[in-house]
Design an enzyme around this catalytic site. Structure first.
Site, mmCIF file in Angstrom:
data_model
loop_
_atom_site.group_PDB
_atom_site.id
_atom_site.type_symbol
_atom_site.label_atom_id
_atom_site.label_comp_id
_atom_site.label_asym_id
_atom_site.label_seq_id
_atom_site.Cartn_x
_atom_site.Cartn_y
_atom_site.Cartn_z
ATOM 1 N N CYS A 1 -4.165 6.911 -1.643
ATOM 2 C CA CYS A 1 -4.087 7.923 -0.685
ATOM 3 C C CYS A 1 -4.310 9.355 -1.167
ATOM 4 O O CYS A 1 -5.137 9.904 -0.080
ATOM 5 C CB CYS A 1 -2.620 8.000 -0.020
ATOM 6 S SG CYS A 1 -2.017 6.545 0.775
ATOM 7 N N CYS B 1 -0.723 2.166 3.538
ATOM 8 C CA CYS B 1 0.105 3.305 3.462
ATOM 9 C C CYS B 1 -0.006 4.069 4.538
ATOM 10 O O CYS B 1 -0.899 4.202 5.416
ATOM 11 C CB CYS B 1 -0.302 4.225 2.228
ATOM 12 S SG CYS B 1 0.225 3.515 0.465
ATOM 13 N N GLU C 1 2.869 -3.346 6.404
ATOM 14 C CA GLU C 1 2.400 -4.417 5.619
ATOM 15 C C GLU C 1 2.205 -5.753 5.931
ATOM 16 O O GLU C 1 1.823 -5.909 7.125
ATOM 17 C CB GLU C 1 4.191 -4.583 4.698
ATOM 18 C CG GLU C 1 4.498 -3.242 4.210
ATOM 19 C CD GLU C 1 5.756 -3.297 3.210
ATOM 20 O OE1 GLU C 1 6.414 -4.383 3.394
ATOM 21 O OE2 GLU C 1 5.805 -2.344 2.610
ATOM 22 N N GLU D 1 0.297 7.393 4.910
ATOM 23 C CA GLU D 1 -0.725 8.462 4.898
ATOM 24 C C GLU D 1 -2.065 8.123 5.333
ATOM 25 O O GLU D 1 -2.756 8.752 6.251
ATOM 26 C CB GLU D 1 -1.193 9.057 3.335
ATOM 27 C CG GLU D 1 0.356 9.575 2.961
ATOM 28 C CD GLU D 1 1.193 8.461 2.097
ATOM 29 O OE1 GLU D 1 1.293 7.358 2.477
ATOM 30 O OE2 GLU D 1 1.676 8.808 1.070
ATOM 31 N N CYS E 1 0.618 7.754 -3.090
ATOM 32 C CA CYS E 1 -0.127 6.814 -4.157
ATOM 33 C C CYS E 1 -1.317 7.480 -4.639
ATOM 34 O O CYS E 1 -1.991 8.280 -3.941
ATOM 35 C CB CYS E 1 -0.020 5.541 -3.650
ATOM 36 S SG CYS E 1 -1.263 5.158 -2.569
ATOM 37 N N ASN F 1 3.872 3.060 7.169
ATOM 38 C CA ASN F 1 3.124 1.930 6.603
ATOM 39 C C ASN F 1 3.064 0.630 7.265
ATOM 40 O O ASN F 1 4.020 0.440 7.987
ATOM 41 C CB ASN F 1 3.809 1.873 5.120
ATOM 42 C CG ASN F 1 5.333 1.817 5.128
ATOM 43 O OD1 ASN F 1 5.934 2.569 6.092
ATOM 44 N ND2 ASN F 1 5.845 1.159 3.989
HETATM 45 N N1 THU Z 1 3.726 3.663 0.642
HETATM 46 C C1 THU Z 1 3.113 4.353 1.352
HETATM 47 O O1 THU Z 1 3.020 4.230 2.813
HETATM 48 N N2 THU Z 1 2.462 5.523 0.986
HETATM 49 C C2 THU Z 1 2.674 6.063 -0.150
HETATM 50 O O2 THU Z 1 2.259 6.846 -0.612
HETATM 51 C C3 THU Z 1 3.202 5.138 -1.363
HETATM 52 C C4 THU Z 1 3.737 3.796 -0.723
HETATM 53 C C5 THU Z 1 4.354 2.282 1.201
HETATM 54 C C6 THU Z 1 3.325 1.131 0.778
HETATM 55 C C7 THU Z 1 4.199 0.120 0.928
HETATM 56 O O3 THU Z 1 4.587 -0.454 2.341
HETATM 57 C C8 THU Z 1 5.591 0.639 0.702
HETATM 58 O O4 THU Z 1 5.434 2.032 0.665
HETATM 59 C C9 THU Z 1 6.100 0.174 -0.686
HETATM 60 O O5 THU Z 1 5.234 0.454 -1.631
#
Ligand code: THU
Length: 138
Positions: free
Chosen positions: A98, A56, A47, A58, A95, A45
């Site tokens: 994704c 994310c 940000e 994925e 999520c 991920n």
């Molecule tokens: N996140 C992912 O990378 N994948 C997911 O399927 C769920 C959430 C990340 C997004 C964000 O950077 C952090 O987790 C907290 O939500």
């Protein structure tokens, strides 16, 4: 369980990718790895101070593979490494955004290996993905 050893290798790659996470705001590290016909691609991920722009793990893995020319996405592993100890099952799961992207690129029968949660068929994670009805396009 099918291909248990290969699944574990893919999961290890996802865990390794999570170490690269840029998660300055959530401090929640996620890694993913997808196996394709041209190799394995991983992602973490990434940000942003404008939170909604965050991406994310994925999708980073899937988009990296697609950008490299991959078109057959066999299996994907994901690890929310900060949610492995005593966290809710939902804290380990991909999520919805994704899942939709997986549905675009993978098959309904593709296996999604989720650290600490088990393996799932994509069709069970997102039973009715959005599709454009191309016949209706002018
Ligand atoms: N996140 C992912 O990378 N994948 C997911 O399927 C769920 C959430 C990340 C997004 C964000 O950077 C952090 O987790 C907290 O939500």
């Amino acid at each position: 369980m099918e291909n248990a050893e290969e699944d574990l290798q893919l999961l290890e790659m996802a865990r390794l990718a999570a170490e690269k996470a840029y998660c300055a705001y959530s401090n929640f590290h996620v890694g993913a790895a997808v196996e394709t016909e041209i190799g394995i691609f991983s992602g973490c991920n990434v940000e942003n101070a404008s939170y909604g722009l965050s991406m994310c793990a994925e999708r980073v893995a899937l988009f990296s593979a697609a950008a490299a020319g991959a078109r057959n996405f066999e299996r994907l592993a994901v690890s929310c490494v900060d949610a492995l100890d005593g966290s809710l099952l939902n804290a380990k799961m991909p999520c919805g955004a994704c899942r939709q992207v997986m549905s675009e690129l993978m098959q309904p029968g593709s296996r999604i290996i989720i650290d600490g949660a088990g393996q799932f068929l994509l069709a069970d994670l997102l039973p009715q993905p959005f599709r454009l009805d191309m016949d209706k396009q002018s």
